[in-house]
Design a protein around this motif. Structure first.
Motif, PDB file in Angstrom:
ATOM      1  N   ARG A 142       2.075  -8.383  -8.075  1.00 26.66           N
ATOM      2  CA  ARG A 142       1.822  -6.951  -7.850  1.00 26.66           C
ATOM      3  C   ARG A 142       3.051  -6.122  -8.214  1.00 26.66           C
ATOM      4  O   ARG A 142       2.953  -5.044  -8.777  1.00 26.66           O
ATOM      5  CB  ARG A 142       1.432  -6.694  -6.388  1.00 26.66           C
ATOM      6  CG  ARG A 142      -0.025  -6.977  -6.094  1.00 26.66           C
ATOM      7  CD  ARG A 142      -0.406  -6.540  -4.684  1.00 26.66           C
ATOM      8  NE  ARG A 142      -0.051  -7.523  -3.677  1.00 26.66           N
ATOM      9  CZ  ARG A 142       0.820  -7.349  -2.698  1.00 26.66           C
ATOM     10  NH1 ARG A 142       1.448  -6.202  -2.567  1.00 26.66           N
ATOM     11  NH2 ARG A 142       1.075  -8.309  -1.827  1.00 26.66           N
ATOM     12  N   GLY A 182      -0.481   6.939  11.007  1.00 30.08           N
ATOM     13  CA  GLY A 182      -1.629   6.502  11.802  1.00 30.08           C
ATOM     14  C   GLY A 182      -2.289   5.329  11.088  1.00 30.08           C
ATOM     15  O   GLY A 182      -1.608   4.389  10.678  1.00 30.08           O
ATOM     16  N   LYS A 202       8.816  -0.348  16.393  1.00 27.57           N
ATOM     17  CA  LYS A 202       8.541   0.982  15.818  1.00 27.57           C
ATOM     18  C   LYS A 202       9.152   2.087  16.691  1.00 27.57           C
ATOM     19  O   LYS A 202       9.612   3.109  16.180  1.00 27.57           O
ATOM     20  CB  LYS A 202       7.037   1.175  15.636  1.00 27.57           C
ATOM     21  CG  LYS A 202       6.423   0.209  14.607  1.00 27.57           C
ATOM     22  CD  LYS A 202       7.075   0.349  13.239  1.00 27.57           C
ATOM     23  CE  LYS A 202       6.340  -0.424  12.165  1.00 27.57           C
ATOM     24  NZ  LYS A 202       6.954  -0.234  10.826  1.00 27.57           N
ATOM     25  N   ASP A 205      13.728 -10.416  -0.149  1.00 27.68           N
ATOM     26  CA  ASP A 205      13.227 -10.803   1.176  1.00 27.68           C
ATOM     27  C   ASP A 205      13.963  -9.979   2.223  1.00 27.68           C
ATOM     28  O   ASP A 205      15.171 -10.157   2.415  1.00 27.68           O
ATOM     29  CB  ASP A 205      13.472 -12.302   1.389  1.00 27.68           C
ATOM     30  CG  ASP A 205      12.952 -12.768   2.749  1.00 27.68           C
ATOM     31  OD1 ASP A 205      12.412 -11.934   3.515  1.00 27.68           O
ATOM     32  OD2 ASP A 205      13.096 -13.973   3.034  1.00 27.68           O
ATOM     33  N   ILE A 206      13.249  -9.105   2.907  1.00 29.45           N
ATOM     34  CA  ILE A 206      13.914  -8.215   3.870  1.00 29.45           C
ATOM     35  C   ILE A 206      14.426  -8.964   5.102  1.00 29.45           C
ATOM     36  O   ILE A 206      15.119  -8.373   5.927  1.00 29.45           O
ATOM     37  CB  ILE A 206      13.026  -7.015   4.307  1.00 29.45           C
ATOM     38  CG1 ILE A 206      11.640  -7.450   4.701  1.00 29.45           C
ATOM     39  CG2 ILE A 206      12.985  -5.950   3.247  1.00 29.45           C
ATOM     40  CD1 ILE A 206      11.525  -7.955   6.076  1.00 29.45           C
ATOM     41  N   THR A 211      -4.512   0.309   3.654  1.00 33.94           N
ATOM     42  CA  THR A 211      -3.581  -0.402   2.770  1.00 33.94           C
ATOM     43  C   THR A 211      -4.002  -1.869   2.739  1.00 33.94           C
ATOM     44  O   THR A 211      -4.992  -2.265   3.366  1.00 33.94           O
ATOM     45  CB  THR A 211      -2.137  -0.311   3.308  1.00 33.94           C
ATOM     46  OG1 THR A 211      -2.113  -0.970   4.589  1.00 33.94           O
ATOM     47  CG2 THR A 211      -1.671   1.124   3.469  1.00 33.94           C
ATOM     48  N   ASP A 263      10.204  -6.482  -3.093  1.00 36.08           N
ATOM     49  CA  ASP A 263       9.063  -7.073  -2.384  1.00 36.08           C
ATOM     50  C   ASP A 263       9.085  -8.573  -2.643  1.00 36.08           C
ATOM     51  O   ASP A 263       9.922  -9.076  -3.408  1.00 36.08           O
ATOM     52  CB  ASP A 263       7.756  -6.439  -2.926  1.00 36.08           C
ATOM     53  CG  ASP A 263       6.610  -6.486  -1.923  1.00 36.08           C
ATOM     54  OD1 ASP A 263       6.309  -7.592  -1.440  1.00 36.08           O
ATOM     55  OD2 ASP A 263       6.007  -5.441  -1.640  1.00 36.08           O
ATOM     56  N   GLY A 309       0.819  -1.216   0.000  1.00 37.45           N
ATOM     57  CA  GLY A 309       0.000   0.000   0.000  1.00 37.45           C
ATOM     58  C   GLY A 309       0.847   1.257   0.000  1.00 37.45           C
ATOM     59  O   GLY A 309       0.827   2.046  -0.954  1.00 37.45           O
ATOM     60  N   PHE A 310       1.616   1.476   1.056  1.00 36.86           N
ATOM     61  CA  PHE A 310       2.490   2.645   1.112  1.00 36.86           C
ATOM     62  C   PHE A 310       3.566   2.566   0.029  1.00 36.86           C
ATOM     63  O   PHE A 310       3.929   3.564  -0.569  1.00 36.86           O
ATOM     64  CB  PHE A 310       3.201   2.719   2.473  1.00 36.86           C
ATOM     65  CG  PHE A 310       2.318   3.128   3.612  1.00 36.86           C
ATOM     66  CD1 PHE A 310       1.354   4.102   3.459  1.00 36.86           C
ATOM     67  CD2 PHE A 310       2.471   2.548   4.870  1.00 36.86           C
ATOM     68  CE1 PHE A 310       0.556   4.503   4.523  1.00 36.86           C
ATOM     69  CE2 PHE A 310       1.676   2.936   5.940  1.00 36.86           C
ATOM     70  CZ  PHE A 310       0.710   3.916   5.762  1.00 36.86           C
ATOM     71  N   HIS A 332       8.325  -1.997   4.234  1.00 34.19           N
ATOM     72  CA  HIS A 332       7.816  -3.351   4.046  1.00 34.19           C
ATOM     73  C   HIS A 332       7.013  -3.834   5.254  1.00 34.19           C
ATOM     74  O   HIS A 332       7.186  -3.349   6.374  1.00 34.19           O
ATOM     75  CB  HIS A 332       8.982  -4.324   3.812  1.00 34.19           C
ATOM     76  CG  HIS A 332      10.047  -4.222   4.867  1.00 34.19           C
ATOM     77  ND1 HIS A 332      11.199  -3.484   4.692  1.00 34.19           N
ATOM     78  CD2 HIS A 332      10.121  -4.731   6.123  1.00 34.19           C
ATOM     79  CE1 HIS A 332      11.937  -3.559   5.790  1.00 34.19           C
ATOM     80  NE2 HIS A 332      11.300  -4.313   6.685  1.00 34.19           N
ATOM     81  N   GLY A 333       6.189  -4.835   4.997  1.00 32.48           N
ATOM     82  CA  GLY A 333       5.599  -5.645   6.065  1.00 32.48           C
ATOM     83  C   GLY A 333       6.491  -6.865   6.224  1.00 32.48           C
ATOM     84  O   GLY A 333       7.686  -6.801   5.916  1.00 32.48           O
ATOM     85  N   PHE A 378      -4.044   3.752   8.034  1.00 33.28           N
ATOM     86  CA  PHE A 378      -4.169   3.936   6.584  1.00 33.28           C
ATOM     87  C   PHE A 378      -4.813   2.712   5.942  1.00 33.28           C
ATOM     88  O   PHE A 378      -4.538   1.571   6.334  1.00 33.28           O
ATOM     89  CB  PHE A 378      -2.779   4.129   5.951  1.00 33.28           C
ATOM     90  CG  PHE A 378      -2.262   5.529   6.063  1.00 33.28           C
ATOM     91  CD1 PHE A 378      -1.871   6.050   7.283  1.00 33.28           C
ATOM     92  CD2 PHE A 378      -2.178   6.341   4.945  1.00 33.28           C
ATOM     93  CE1 PHE A 378      -1.402   7.350   7.399  1.00 33.28           C
ATOM     94  CE2 PHE A 378      -1.709   7.637   5.033  1.00 33.28           C
ATOM     95  CZ  PHE A 378      -1.314   8.150   6.262  1.00 33.28           C
ATOM     96  N   TYR A 397       5.624  -5.082  18.419  1.00 34.11           N
ATOM     97  CA  TYR A 397       5.488  -4.129  17.310  1.00 34.11           C
ATOM     98  C   TYR A 397       5.852  -2.725  17.785  1.00 34.11           C
ATOM     99  O   TYR A 397       6.580  -1.993  17.109  1.00 34.11           O
ATOM    100  CB  TYR A 397       4.052  -4.190  16.783  1.00 34.11           C
ATOM    101  CG  TYR A 397       3.780  -3.334  15.568  1.00 34.11           C
ATOM    102  CD1 TYR A 397       4.292  -3.676  14.318  1.00 34.11           C
ATOM    103  CD2 TYR A 397       2.990  -2.183  15.659  1.00 34.11           C
ATOM    104  CE1 TYR A 397       4.026  -2.894  13.196  1.00 34.11           C
ATOM    105  CE2 TYR A 397       2.718  -1.403  14.555  1.00 34.11           C
ATOM    106  CZ  TYR A 397       3.240  -1.756  13.318  1.00 34.11           C
ATOM    107  OH  TYR A 397       2.973  -0.978  12.212  1.00 34.11           O
TER     108      TYR A 397
END
Ligand SMILES: NC(=O)c1ccc[n+]([C@@H]2O[C@H](COP(=O)([O-])OP(=O)(O)OC[C@H]3O[C@@H](n4cnc5c(N)ncnc54)[C@H](O)[C@@H]3O)[C@@H](O)[C@H]2O)c1
Length: 261
Positions: free
Chosen positions: A42, A199, A172, A60-61, A203, A37, A17-18, A87-88, A201, A168
């Motif tokens: 996608r 905040g 962050k 792959d992160i 996505t 990604d 999304g982002f 990334h997620g 979003f 999480y």
């Protein structure tokens, strides 16, 4: 301003999304973007849509060598001037939902699950930051001795985490904490570091589990103004602005419609 024409940019989670909103904005600013990604379909579709020499690269992160290959691919497209880390990542093995320190059954959160989340959102972000910075250090400087800019993604949960978000929030909060230090470390080589704390979003993180209308009905009312979830393009616009604005450095910007918990 960091000029992206004739330059490359890296976006981790670039098909998300982002990430996709950011890739579009950076491509508009002239960059050839490496969409890094693990979402092949996608990612390929977005590279085709951008159509300016941007590429999708399966990355792959969780794997440092994979990040190195993505950075190398970016450098092959032009000097790497912007890296956006957005990334997620995979859920922790065995996790089923919110990860409370001690759950309602009285069982504590296994350290391995906590560490997994920190790996996904913090350690990987440091890996991308350091590998990208190493490549940017070799760039010719532009105006005001600028070689490049790195944008990390925090979250409002890094300030105000909810129950079940200890890992999480720690990750962050780590992004928020390291942003100034990274900016100071990289200042002598003319690389800026800024983070964005979004905040709520709309996505894929939400739209993959409910309809957009359901997500807006559930989360939109929590945002004072505008009274809706964020649009990923609002992140993309800010990322492009950070790239352009040399005086933004060492800080984390909340992007949340004044949402506070
Ligand atoms: N959506 C929100 O409301 C929100 C709020 C605050 C922070 N964030 C943060 O923004 C970032 C991106 O979230 P999003 O909302 O765009 O999610 P998203 O699900 O739309 O995108 C995440 C992308 O990451 C990719 N990805 C997953 N595992 C990967 C891996 N191992 N290697 C590389 N890429 C991988 C996915 O394929 C996906 O394209 C995350 O760090 C998230 O914590 C999101």
């Amino acid at each position: 301003m960091v000029d992206l024409t004739q330059a490359s940019a890296l976006v981790t989670g670039g098909a998300g999304g982002f990430g996709s909103a950011t890739a579009r904005r950076l491509a508009q600013a002239g960059a050839k973007v490496v969409i890094a990604d693990v979402a092949d379909e996608r990612g390929e579709a977005l590279a085709k849509e951008l159509g300016n020499g941007s590429i999708y690269m399966r990355t792959d992160i969780m794997d440092e060598a994979s990040i190195e290959r993505a950075v190398e691919a970016a450098v092959n497209l032009g000097p790497l001037r912007a890296a956006v880390v957005v990334h997620g990542g995979p859920r922790a093995p065995g996790s089923t939902g919110p990860a409370r320190v001690v759950n309602r059954q009285g069982i504590r959160l296994p350290l391995a699950q906590f560490a997994h989340t920190v790996n996904v959102y913090l350690n990987s972000a440091f890996a991308v930051t350091s590998i990208a910075a190493e490549a940017m250090a070799k760039n010719e400087p532009q105006d005001s001795n600028q070689r490049g800019v790195i944008i990390n993604t925090a979250s409002i949960a890094g300030y105000e985490g909810q129950a079940g978000q200890a890992a999480y929030s720690a990750a962050k909060g780590g992004i928020i904490g390291m942003t100034l230090t990274i900016a100071r470390d990289l200042a002598p080589i003319g690389i800026r570091a800024v983070s964005i704390a979004p905040g709520t979003f709309l996505t894929l993180a939400y739209s993959s589990v409910m309809t957009d209308e359901q997500a807006q009905a559930k989360w939109g009312p929590m945002v004072p103004n505008p009274h809706r979830m964020g649009d990923p393009d609002e992140y993309g616009i800010l990322a492009a602005h950070i790239v352009a604005n040399d005086f933004l450095n060492g800080t984390t910007i909340r992007l949340d419609g004044a949402q506070r918990f």
